[in-house]
Design a protein around this motif. Structure first.
Motif, PDB file in Angstrom:
ATOM      1  N   PRO B 110       0.838  -1.122  -0.099  1.00 10.26           N
ATOM      2  CA  PRO B 110       0.070  -0.119  -0.048  1.00 10.26           C
ATOM      3  C   PRO B 110       0.889   1.297   0.039  1.00 10.26           C
ATOM      4  CG  PRO B 110      -0.212  -1.357   1.949  1.00 10.26           C
ATOM      5  CD  PRO B 110       0.818  -1.907   1.144  1.00 10.26           C
ATOM      6  N   VAL B 111       0.107   2.427  -0.302  1.00 14.23           N
ATOM      7  CA  VAL B 111       0.930   3.700  -0.431  1.00 14.23           C
ATOM      8  C   VAL B 111       0.768   4.157   0.933  1.00 14.23           C
ATOM      9  CG1 VAL B 111       0.340   4.294  -2.623  1.00 14.23           C
ATOM     10  CG2 VAL B 111      -1.260   4.831  -1.064  1.00 14.23           C
ATOM     11  N   ARG B 112       1.767   5.356   1.502  1.00 14.99           N
ATOM     12  CA  ARG B 112       1.741   6.010   2.676  1.00 14.99           C
ATOM     13  C   ARG B 112       1.221   7.275   2.555  1.00 14.99           C
ATOM     14  NH1 ARG B 112       8.117   7.698   3.088  1.00 14.99           N
ATOM     15  NH2 ARG B 112       8.293   8.467   0.849  1.00 14.99           N
ATOM     16  N   TYR B 113       1.042   7.596   1.641  1.00 14.56           N
ATOM     17  CA  TYR B 113       0.301   8.976   1.426  1.00 14.56           C
ATOM     18  C   TYR B 113      -0.355   8.971  -0.156  1.00 14.56           C
ATOM     19  CZ  TYR B 113       4.094  11.161  -1.428  1.00 14.56           C
ATOM     20  OH  TYR B 113       5.108  11.467  -2.366  1.00 14.56           O
ATOM     21  N   GLU B 114      -1.435   9.982  -0.129  1.00 16.63           N
ATOM     22  CA  GLU B 114      -1.931   9.947  -1.357  1.00 16.63           C
ATOM     23  C   GLU B 114      -1.445  11.006  -2.358  1.00 16.63           C
ATOM     24  OE1 GLU B 114      -6.470  11.762  -2.771  1.00 16.63           O
ATOM     25  OE2 GLU B 114      -6.209  11.670  -0.618  1.00 16.63           O
ATOM     26  N   TYR B 115      -1.235  10.773  -3.454  1.00 15.07           N
ATOM     27  CA  TYR B 115      -0.228  11.610  -4.261  1.00 15.07           C
ATOM     28  C   TYR B 115      -1.089  12.403  -5.324  1.00 15.07           C
ATOM     29  CZ  TYR B 115       2.469  12.829  -8.295  1.00 15.07           C
ATOM     30  OH  TYR B 115       3.215  13.540  -9.286  1.00 15.07           O
ATOM     31  N   VAL B 116      -1.029  13.605  -5.389  1.00 12.02           N
ATOM     32  CA  VAL B 116      -1.845  14.416  -6.370  1.00 12.02           C
ATOM     33  C   VAL B 116      -1.003  15.232  -6.892  1.00 12.02           C
ATOM     34  CG1 VAL B 116      -3.930  16.175  -6.493  1.00 12.02           C
ATOM     35  CG2 VAL B 116      -3.686  14.627  -4.459  1.00 12.02           C
ATOM     36  N   GLY B 117      -0.912  15.144  -8.351  1.00 11.33           N
ATOM     37  CA  GLY B 117       0.090  15.727  -9.229  1.00 11.33           C
ATOM     38  C   GLY B 117       0.406  15.199 -10.641  1.00 11.33           C
ATOM     39  N   PRO B 118       1.210  15.541 -11.272  1.00  8.10           N
ATOM     40  CA  PRO B 118       1.367  15.031 -12.849  1.00  8.10           C
ATOM     41  C   PRO B 118       1.262  13.683 -12.560  1.00  8.10           C
ATOM     42  CG  PRO B 118       2.786  16.815 -12.199  1.00  8.10           C
ATOM     43  CD  PRO B 118       2.177  16.438 -11.022  1.00  8.10           C
ATOM     44  N   ARG B 119       0.716  12.876 -13.559  1.00  7.68           N
ATOM     45  CA  ARG B 119       0.858  11.412 -13.717  1.00  7.68           C
ATOM     46  C   ARG B 119       2.153  10.688 -14.327  1.00  7.68           C
ATOM     47  NH1 ARG B 119      -2.220  10.613  -9.764  1.00  7.68           N
ATOM     48  NH2 ARG B 119      -2.728   8.481 -10.573  1.00  7.68           N
ATOM     49  N   ASP B 120       3.094  10.939 -13.544  1.00 13.22           N
ATOM     50  CA  ASP B 120       4.277  10.743 -14.039  1.00 13.22           C
ATOM     51  C   ASP B 120       5.165  10.068 -12.679  1.00 13.22           C
ATOM     52  OD1 ASP B 120       7.370  10.788 -14.624  1.00 13.22           O
ATOM     53  OD2 ASP B 120       6.477  11.894 -16.485  1.00 13.22           O
ATOM     54  N   CYS B 121       5.926   8.880 -12.848  1.00  7.67           N
ATOM     55  CA  CYS B 121       6.460   8.366 -11.744  1.00  7.67           C
ATOM     56  C   CYS B 121       7.579   9.042 -11.403  1.00  7.67           C
ATOM     57  CB  CYS B 121       6.985   7.020 -12.077  1.00  7.67           C
ATOM     58  SG  CYS B 121       5.793   5.728 -12.419  1.00  7.67           S
ATOM     59  N   ARG B 122       8.149   9.922 -12.276  1.00  2.33           N
ATOM     60  CA  ARG B 122       9.246  10.767 -11.847  1.00  2.33           C
ATOM     61  C   ARG B 122       8.996  12.089 -11.234  1.00  2.33           C
ATOM     62  NH1 ARG B 122      11.404  10.542 -18.130  1.00  2.33           N
ATOM     63  NH2 ARG B 122       9.271  10.964 -18.277  1.00  2.33           N
ATOM     64  N   SER B 123       7.837  12.271 -11.445  1.00  2.00           N
ATOM     65  CA  SER B 123       7.232  13.520 -10.500  1.00  2.00           C
ATOM     66  C   SER B 123       6.929  13.006  -9.227  1.00  2.00           C
ATOM     67  CB  SER B 123       5.981  14.139 -11.520  1.00  2.00           C
ATOM     68  OG  SER B 123       6.576  14.875 -12.661  1.00  2.00           O
ATOM     69  N   ALA B 124       6.318  11.959  -9.040  1.00  2.00           N
ATOM     70  CA  ALA B 124       5.905  11.246  -7.877  1.00  2.00           C
ATOM     71  C   ALA B 124       7.010  11.210  -7.074  1.00  2.00           C
ATOM     72  CB  ALA B 124       5.078  10.144  -7.941  1.00  2.00           C
ATOM     73  N   GLN B 125       8.179  10.743  -7.500  1.00  2.44           N
ATOM     74  CA  GLN B 125       9.563  10.431  -6.812  1.00  2.44           C
ATOM     75  C   GLN B 125       9.905  11.721  -6.240  1.00  2.44           C
ATOM     76  OE1 GLN B 125      10.781   7.178  -6.402  1.00  2.44           O
ATOM     77  NE2 GLN B 125      12.981   7.807  -6.149  1.00  2.44           N
ATOM     78  N   LEU B 126       9.506  13.026  -6.688  1.00  3.17           N
ATOM     79  CA  LEU B 126      10.109  14.095  -6.051  1.00  3.17           C
ATOM     80  C   LEU B 126       9.478  14.344  -4.815  1.00  3.17           C
ATOM     81  CD1 LEU B 126      10.350  16.412  -9.287  1.00  3.17           C
ATOM     82  CD2 LEU B 126      12.137  15.431  -8.123  1.00  3.17           C
ATOM     83  N   ILE B 127       8.260  13.786  -4.748  1.00  2.27           N
ATOM     84  CA  ILE B 127       7.420  14.229  -3.387  1.00  2.27           C
ATOM     85  C   ILE B 127       7.662  13.087  -2.377  1.00  2.27           C
ATOM     86  CG2 ILE B 127       5.061  14.712  -2.646  1.00  2.27           C
ATOM     87  CD1 ILE B 127       6.013  16.664  -4.901  1.00  2.27           C
ATOM     88  N   ALA B 128       8.884  13.846  -1.367  1.00  4.59           N
ATOM     89  CA  ALA B 128       9.016  12.735  -0.344  1.00  4.59           C
ATOM     90  C   ALA B 128       9.410  11.135  -0.759  1.00  4.59           C
ATOM     91  CB  ALA B 128       7.835  12.547   0.568  1.00  4.59           C
ATOM     92  N   GLY B 129      10.096  11.220  -1.979  1.00  5.46           N
ATOM     93  CA  GLY B 129      10.531  10.037  -2.189  1.00  5.46           C
ATOM     94  C   GLY B 129       9.417   8.988  -2.930  1.00  5.46           C
ATOM     95  N   GLY B 130       8.281   9.609  -3.171  1.00  4.84           N
ATOM     96  CA  GLY B 130       7.307   8.646  -3.803  1.00  4.84           C
ATOM     97  C   GLY B 130       6.175   8.267  -2.653  1.00  4.84           C
ATOM     98  N   PRO B 131       4.978   7.965  -3.101  1.00  4.08           N
ATOM     99  CA  PRO B 131       3.990   7.530  -2.374  1.00  4.08           C
ATOM    100  C   PRO B 131       3.896   6.134  -1.773  1.00  4.08           C
ATOM    101  CG  PRO B 131       3.180   7.966  -4.507  1.00  4.08           C
ATOM    102  CD  PRO B 131       4.516   8.276  -4.447  1.00  4.08           C
ATOM    103  N   LYS B 132       4.737   5.364  -2.540  1.00  2.00           N
ATOM    104  CA  LYS B 132       4.667   3.925  -2.111  1.00  2.00           C
ATOM    105  C   LYS B 132       5.501   3.737  -0.796  1.00  2.00           C
ATOM    106  CE  LYS B 132       4.016  -0.177  -4.102  1.00  2.00           C
ATOM    107  NZ  LYS B 132       3.173  -0.263  -5.465  1.00  2.00           N
TER     108      LYS B 132
END
Lengths: 439, 324
Positions: B110-132
């Motif tokens: 499961p994820v540790r937080y809900e990610y809202v933003g560009p649908r791109d893994c590289r973008s998600a990785q920038l937010i606290a190292g990714g939601p996973k």
């Protein structure tokens, strides 16, 4: 009144904590002091589990010039040198855990009694560095570096930044109201270090009481300037433009136009460090937002866990998002188990109504972001390039000049996360640069 | 009416003449073979060859005889055709495909937080190292599928990408795009792969993922070819150069994290050639070969994992791969 181009007027929301006097957060039983609380070269822990430490004792050894130590926030025993989620990176990061013994005893010789104005320039810089002082507005760049302009750069203006243009936050405001002398004396020290005979304290016009107090206390050589209320007035480059009409060149630093900017909180910390040798172990922070029951301004030790801070302020109520810093540039957190840092100017708890958690749509090319951008960029184009990861094209239209102030995202009717796209492009560009370097 | 027809027709005739002359005088001289080569390239313009696109590669191949065929997406047939056009040997086909080294979908990890933003893994990785929750697991926003020029990757319901083996050409675009380095290139046949790259201690990992590698090292112990690297604290990794596709590791893994997506080609003994020496029985790591001395031996297809050791050791070349 001169000003910068662009900018936005978000609701100020300062009334939540503006008029609340600073309260001192009580001593915690446990402190989590992150090793890396500054921008620049890392530092290395020099204590180990089981060591006894005193309040103000150095815990880490900086590795390089652009690096500062951290200090024990109270006396006690080092329980562990472990890991803790870092509020800025969101990753597990080295952290020194200290069990308080409750005596809160100062380390040997602290606080010192000395006349700071008898010190030489190098002694000042040494004192500032040893006290671990970093930019307290949030960027956490080591202060001694900013105060040591390289050969050939002449500085003629010192600006003390008390603008605090981020909505909700009032920590600098309260500091200037309650401890104006500290800010002014710190400014004098910074003037001495830079060899200047005058300085400007900049305050946004929505804090008339702070402007009045500072004007009363400031000597003749320190000018207090009230600025137009507009976000991001407190951004270094915009502040310089508004006060001196000088423009920092693309890719340049304030010192390229003969200017040094220091935050008001940093000035106060400089005074503590130089007059009594007290390191940066506590700061003033605003705990605010409608998601916390009793918003407060608190004086809190670095290393206090956010969960305790929020409990102290009445706990959460309908909270949807916790942010370190202000709503425009702050960093969203996914846990309350994070420590307060040197750069934590505010802990903001937003309710769902105050957040903007929604899906974005395609750019409608309305141009509102172009009007709002204080750096004169074209955020709409950058965001579209961001969707495709085209960082090379973005670099040609000023990607690296973006200060990530969030004005574009704030005005976007398509709710596009423009700053996020830009950060993504910057990360791609940096990755490509380091790959090139490595190859 | 007549005037109009003549005028318009006249203008048309003059323009046609000008165009006709320019076509001849300003023609870009191009090797006729270039176009033929181009027709035999995949035409995805993915850039994985190192050139700007298929046309650029075709040009280089034609004008410069030293250019190697760097396109990872050509198949055997295309390669042969290009070889014939250019009159030189083009080498072999790249035998790799992409493999996703994570099995932790939405349910399992499961994820540790809900990610809202560009649908791109590289973008998600920038937010606290990714939601996973797992710092090594697949972020599931499908950047690999987006960058794939061959539509060989699709995002599953569980939030994990699936590789369509037939379409994947091993161009490696997804490998570069994945911010967590989860995708690896593995041999096309018998592609054994550990579906986890976690470096968390098993105790910590179990809290955030129910299907990851528990670093027990049993696979490394059982591997007859020392092809599995099981370093302390890291998920097991298969050295594809050493792996003989025997598949023993798959059977012993207590969490079934080692997988293969294509069936290995099993061994078959040709009875006419077999002299019954029994060497194959001795070398077989899975006891799949049996028989009596001096009589033709037999392979049990149920047990054979296709490692090919017997084929190498047979003195009479009596064993072949069964690719039926």
């Amino acid at each position: 009144m001169s000003a910068f181009k662009g900018g936005v007027h978000p609701p100020e929301e300062k009334a939540l904590v503006r008029d609340k006097a600073i309260e001192t957060f009580p001593l915690s039983p446990l402190y989590h002091v992150l090793v890396q609380q500054h921008l620049g070269a890392p530092a290395r822990p020099i204590v180990k589990a089981g060591d006894q430490v005193k309040k103000g004792q150095v815990l880490t050894e900086p590795m390089g010039f652009v690096s500062v130590p951290v200090h024990a926030p109270t006396s006690g025993r080092v329980r562990d040198v472990g890991k803790m989620v870092h509020p800025v990176t969101g990753l597990l990061s080295p952290c020194i855990v200290i069990e308080a013994d409750g005596n809160d005893e100062w380390a040997d010789g602290l606080p010192l009694e000395r006349d700071p104005f008898s010190m030489a320039k190098d002694e000042f810089l040494e004192a500032i560095r040893n006290a671990g002082i970093v930019g307290m507005g949030g960027a956490t760049f080591p202060t001694h570096v900013k105060l040591s302009p390289p050969e050939g750069k002449s500085i003629d203006t010192l600006i003390i930044n008390g603008v605090e243009c981020e909505p909700y936050l009032s920590s600098d405001h309260r500091l200037m109201l309650e401890e104006p002398e500290k800010v002014i004396k710190g400014t004098k020290v910074a003037m001495r270090v830079l060899g200047l005979d005058r300085a400007v304290i900049a305050i946004e016009g929505n804090k008339p009481d702070a402007v009045r107090v500072m004007k009363e206390k400031a000597p003749r050589e320190i000018q207090v300037s009230s600025l137009a209320v507009k976000y991001p007035q407190g951004s270094e480059k915009q502040l310089i433009k508004a006060l001196t009409n000088r423009e920092v060149p693309s890719g340049g630093l304030p010192m390229d136009v003969g200017t040094v900017v220091q935050n008001a909180g940093t000035a106060a910390a400089i005074w503590d460090a130089c007059s009594s040798g007290i390191p940066l172990i506590e700061r003033i922070t605003s705990v605010t937002g409608r998601g916390v029951r009793d918003p407060k301004n608190i004086r809190v030790r670095v290393g206090t866990v956010v969960r305790d801070v929020i409990e102290f302020c009445g706990g959460l109520e309908g909270a949807a998002k916790i942010i370190f810093g202000g709503p425009m540039m702050g960093i969203a957190q996914f846990t309350q188990e994070i420590p307060v840092m040197k750069g934590t100017s505010g802990i903001l708890v937003l309710t769902e109504k105050d957040t903007n958690i929604s899906d974005y749509s395609a750019c409608i090319s309305c141009g509102r972001c172009v009007e709002a951008c204080p750096m004169g960029l074209i955020p709409s184009t950058l965001s579209k390039l961001g969707e495709r990861g085209m960082w090379e094209e973005a670099s040609k239209i000023g990607l690296m000049d973006c200060i990530e102030c969030g004005c574009c995202t704030y005005v976007c009717p398509a709710r596009r996360p423009i700053v996020h796209f830009i950060k993504h492009l910057k990360a791609l560009s940096r990755a490509a640069a380091s790959k090139k370097k490595g190859a | 009416m007549l005037t109009a027809t003549l005028v318009v027709g006249g203008i048309g005739a003059v323009c046609a003449l000008i165009l006709g002359i320019s076509l001849v005088t300003f023609a870009v001289k191009m090797d006729a073979r270039e176009k033929e080569v181009m027709d035999n390239l995949p035409g995805a313009n993915c850039g994985a060859c190192g050139f700007a696109g298929c046309a650029a590669l075709a040009h280089e191949l034609t004008v410069n005889p030293d250019t190697r065929m760097t396109c990872p997406a050509v198949n055997e047939k295309m390669l042969q055709a290009i070889g014939e056009i250019l009159g030189r040997d083009m080498g072999g086909v790249s035998p790799v495909i992409a493999a996703v080294r994570c099995r932790g979908g939405r349910q399992e990890a499961p994820v540790r937080y809900e990610y809202v933003g560009p649908r791109d893994c590289r973008s998600a990785q920038l937010i606290a190292g990714g939601p996973k929750g797992c710092g090594y697991g697949c972020l599931g926003l499908g950047t690999c599928a987006t960058v794939c020029p061959f539509d060989a990757m699709v995002m599953g319901e569980d939030g994990l990408p699936r590789v369509i083996t037939d379409k994947c050409t091993g161009c490696g675009k997804c490998v570069d795009a994945c911010p967590r380095d989860i995708i690896a290139l593995v041999p096309k046949t018998g592609n054994y792969c550990v579906g986890c790259i976690s470096q968390d201690a098993p105790k910590d990992m179990k809290k955030i993922c129910s299907v990851g590698c528990i670093k027990c090292g049993i696979c490394a112990d059982v591997c007859p070819f020392e092809a599995i690297v099981s370093e302390k604290g890291k998920a097991a990794r298969i050295d594809q150069d050493k792996c003989r596709k025997c598949g023993l590791c798959v059977g012993v893994c207590p969490v079934s994290v080692i997988t293969s997506r294509t069936a290995p080609e099993k061994a078959r003994i040709i009875p006419q050639k077999c002299k019954g020496c029994g060497i194959c029985e001795q070398v077989c790591p899975v006891e799949a070969i049996s028989g009596k001395a001096k009589e033709p031996y037999r392979v049990d297809p149920g047990k054979c994992m296709g490692c090919g050791l017997c084929i190498e050791k047979c003195p009479t070349e009596a064993i072949e791969r069964d690719n039926t």
